[in-house]
Enzyme design. Structure first.
Site, PDB file in Angstrom:
ATOM      1  CB  THR A  35      -0.818   0.067   1.281  1.00  0.00           C
ATOM      2  OG1 THR A  35      -0.141  -0.206   2.384  1.00  0.00           O
ATOM      3  CG2 THR A  35      -1.896  -0.912   1.170  1.00  0.00           C
ATOM      4  CB  SER A  67      30.037  -6.284   4.864  1.00  0.00           C
ATOM      5  OG  SER A  67      29.330  -7.225   5.454  1.00  0.00           O
ATOM      6  N   GLY A 121      16.874 -11.276   3.363  1.00  0.00           N
ATOM      7  CA  GLY A 121      15.917 -11.759   2.391  1.00  0.00           C
ATOM      8  C   GLY A 121      14.761 -12.511   3.177  1.00  0.00           C
ATOM      9  CB  SER A 122      13.901 -13.043   6.299  1.00  0.00           C
ATOM     10  OG  SER A 122      15.058 -13.706   6.145  1.00  0.00           O
ATOM     11  CG  LEU A 124      12.179 -10.093   9.303  1.00  0.00           C
ATOM     12  CD1 LEU A 124      12.876 -10.708  10.459  1.00  0.00           C
ATOM     13  CD2 LEU A 124      10.839  -9.675   9.550  1.00  0.00           C
ATOM     14  CB  SER A 125      13.222  -3.846   6.473  1.00  0.00           C
ATOM     15  OG  SER A 125      12.196  -4.007   5.711  1.00  0.00           O
ATOM     16  CB  SER A 127      17.887  -3.588   1.904  1.00  0.00           C
ATOM     17  OG  SER A 127      17.422  -4.594   1.323  1.00  0.00           O
ATOM     18  CD  GLU A 159      15.869  -1.043  -1.113  1.00  0.00           C
ATOM     19  OE1 GLU A 159      16.163  -0.567  -0.179  1.00  0.00           O
ATOM     20  OE2 GLU A 159      15.299  -2.164  -1.213  1.00  0.00           O
ATOM     21  CG  ASP A 171      10.610  -1.853   3.927  1.00  0.00           C
ATOM     22  OD1 ASP A 171       9.452  -1.803   4.486  1.00  0.00           O
ATOM     23  OD2 ASP A 171      11.207  -2.567   3.027  1.00  0.00           O
TER      24      ASP A 171
HETATM   25  C1  GLA Z   1       8.875  -4.193   0.632  1.00  0.00           C
HETATM   26  C2  GLA Z   1       9.029  -2.667   0.208  1.00  0.00           C
HETATM   27  C3  GLA Z   1       8.212  -1.866   0.933  1.00  0.00           C
HETATM   28  C4  GLA Z   1       6.569  -2.488   0.984  1.00  0.00           C
HETATM   29  C5  GLA Z   1       6.671  -3.760   1.108  1.00  0.00           C
HETATM   30  C6  GLA Z   1       5.155  -4.546   0.953  1.00  0.00           C
HETATM   31  O1  GLA Z   1       9.237  -4.307   1.967  1.00  0.00           O
HETATM   32  O2  GLA Z   1      10.362  -2.498   0.586  1.00  0.00           O
HETATM   33  O3  GLA Z   1       8.360  -0.670   0.466  1.00  0.00           O
HETATM   34  O4  GLA Z   1       6.413  -2.058  -0.461  1.00  0.00           O
HETATM   35  O5  GLA Z   1       7.445  -4.518   0.442  1.00  0.00           O
HETATM   36  O6  GLA Z   1       4.255  -3.884   1.828  1.00  0.00           O
END
Ligand code: GLA
Length: 389
Positions: A35, A67, A121-122, A124-125, A127, A159, A171
């Protein structure tokens, strides 16, 4: 979060310079999926997994990024930074630095060391945590103070423009602005937000299906294109609708036949999800956990059937959670196509819930999941510690 002292001593032995250290958390999204780029609502919380960034100046004009997770170092020339990433882990921190340079800031030579425990890649952000930690570290070195919403925007641009992943703002925003023990209802149109306290009686149990996902991958991008296709069709009739945030289910009833069947389904998810997300924040604030759980179930069904962004493993994880005592609500969280489910669970039952969910998922799928009992944590900050050295 890792012990900052570990990173400090790694940085000092590598770069012979005492660093400043910053932390930026990963996040879990309680509700409001796909959204954000439709200028809608999301309700994430920052979690106690984080990326740490240690920074110190250099005499030469080099940018050296190390890293500890990858055990690799990259060197760049501060005066001639690339404009795009090279499909490398360093794209995320370097992208932030390149965007800052593009904003007109003169980037000096610097050494940056990073260490994180946000699972990659899970969903949970990881990046965003790297980007926001880098942004705080570098702006502090430059002695500039970006307001947090702008800092989040800058990281999102890194990004979008440098890494080439077409993500929204959620995120980076929650990593920069999260608050301990709170979820945050964000209006992605004007970045206004409201904090919703998570009661101490509620645990955030994050269950990793171990199926990897990627925002840079094709599925995320194609879903976003379908959402935009639906908005464009509605805009032909109602030009004031620039994003699905402004559209209604009624619009779909009227003009849905002019869209591809996929665009219609994706739009139905986004429009109903916006309504659910605002209602869920309201339920959380009112302590109506039953209603919150119901909205999460509905959100998962919509994400799975209409948005088709779930996978068999995530559907199984959610279904199994519903059989266990203590569950308030469960759904797949994040960009989709794998990653983690978020389970809101009665605090007193969280341990037994986590154990039972792990066992039943393993026996059902043959995959051993990782289950974490997390806490809603504060957003990015400087680590102020009296290290013993
Ligand atoms: C990823 C993207 C976000 C968002 C979600 C889905 O986490 O980085 O910006 O779009 O997917 O809600």
């Amino acid at each position: 979060m890792h012990d900052p002292e570990v990173l400090r001593s790694l940085h000092v032995s590598r770069f012979k310079y005492e660093p400043e250290i910053f932390a930026a958390p990963g996040r879990v999204n309680l509700i409001g999926e796909h959204t954000d780029y439709a200028e809608g609502f999301v309700m994430p919380a920052a979690i106690d997994f984080a990326t740490l960034a240690a920074i110190s100046p250099r005499d030469d004009d080099k940018i050296i990024i190390y890293s500890e997770n990858f055990k690799e170092e990259r060197t760049f020339d501060a005066a001639s930074l690339p404009k795009h990433g090279g499909k490398d882990w360093s794209d995320y921190p370097l992208g932030v630095i390149a965007i800052l340079a593009g904003e007109g800031h003169r980037i000096p030579g610097l050494s940056l060391s990073m260490l994180g425990d946000v699972p990659l890649g899970s969903g949970l952000s990881s990046s965003a945590a790297v980007e926001v930690a880098t942004a705080l570290a570098v702006t502090s070195l430059l002695d500039i103070d970006y307001p947090r919403p702008q800092l989040a925007r800058l990281c999102q641009r890194a990004e979008n423009e440098f890494v080439g992943a077409n993500c929204g703002i959620m995120d980076q925003f929650i990593s920069a602005n999260g608050a301990a023990n709170h979820a945050l209802l964000l209006d992605c149109r004007d970045l206004s937000f409201k904090l919703a306290p998570i009661p101490a009686s509620v645990a955030l149990v994050i269950a990793n299906t171990m199926v990897k996902h990627s925002v840079a991958g094709g599925e995320y991008t194609s879903r976003r294109a379908e959402v935009e296709e639906a908005a464009a069709v509605i805009a032909r009739h109602r030009p004031e609708v620039r994003f699905l945030r402004d559209a209604t289910v009624d619009d779909l009833d009227k003009w849905g036949t002019e869209m591809s069947p996929n665009a219609l389904k994706r739009a139905r998810h986004v429009i109903t999800e916006n309504t659910r997300t605002v209602a869920a924040a309201d339920a959380l604030i009112r302590h109506d956990l039953k209603e919150l759980g119901r909205l999460m179930s509905e959100a998962h069904a919509s994400y799975s059937f209409d948005f088709e962004a779930s996978c068999a493993e995530a559907d199984t994880m959610v279904m199994l959670a519903h059989n266990l005592p203590g569950l308030i609500g469960a759904r797949l969280t994040g960009g989709g196509f794998g990653g983690c489910t978020i389970n809101l669970v009665e605090q007193g039952r969280a341990q037994e819930f986590a154990k039972a969910l792990a066992a039943s998922y393993a026996s059902e799928t043959g995959i051993v999941p990782q289950i974490h009992i997390c806490h809603a944590s504060s957003g990015a900050h400087k680590i102020v510690a009296s290290f013993s050295h």
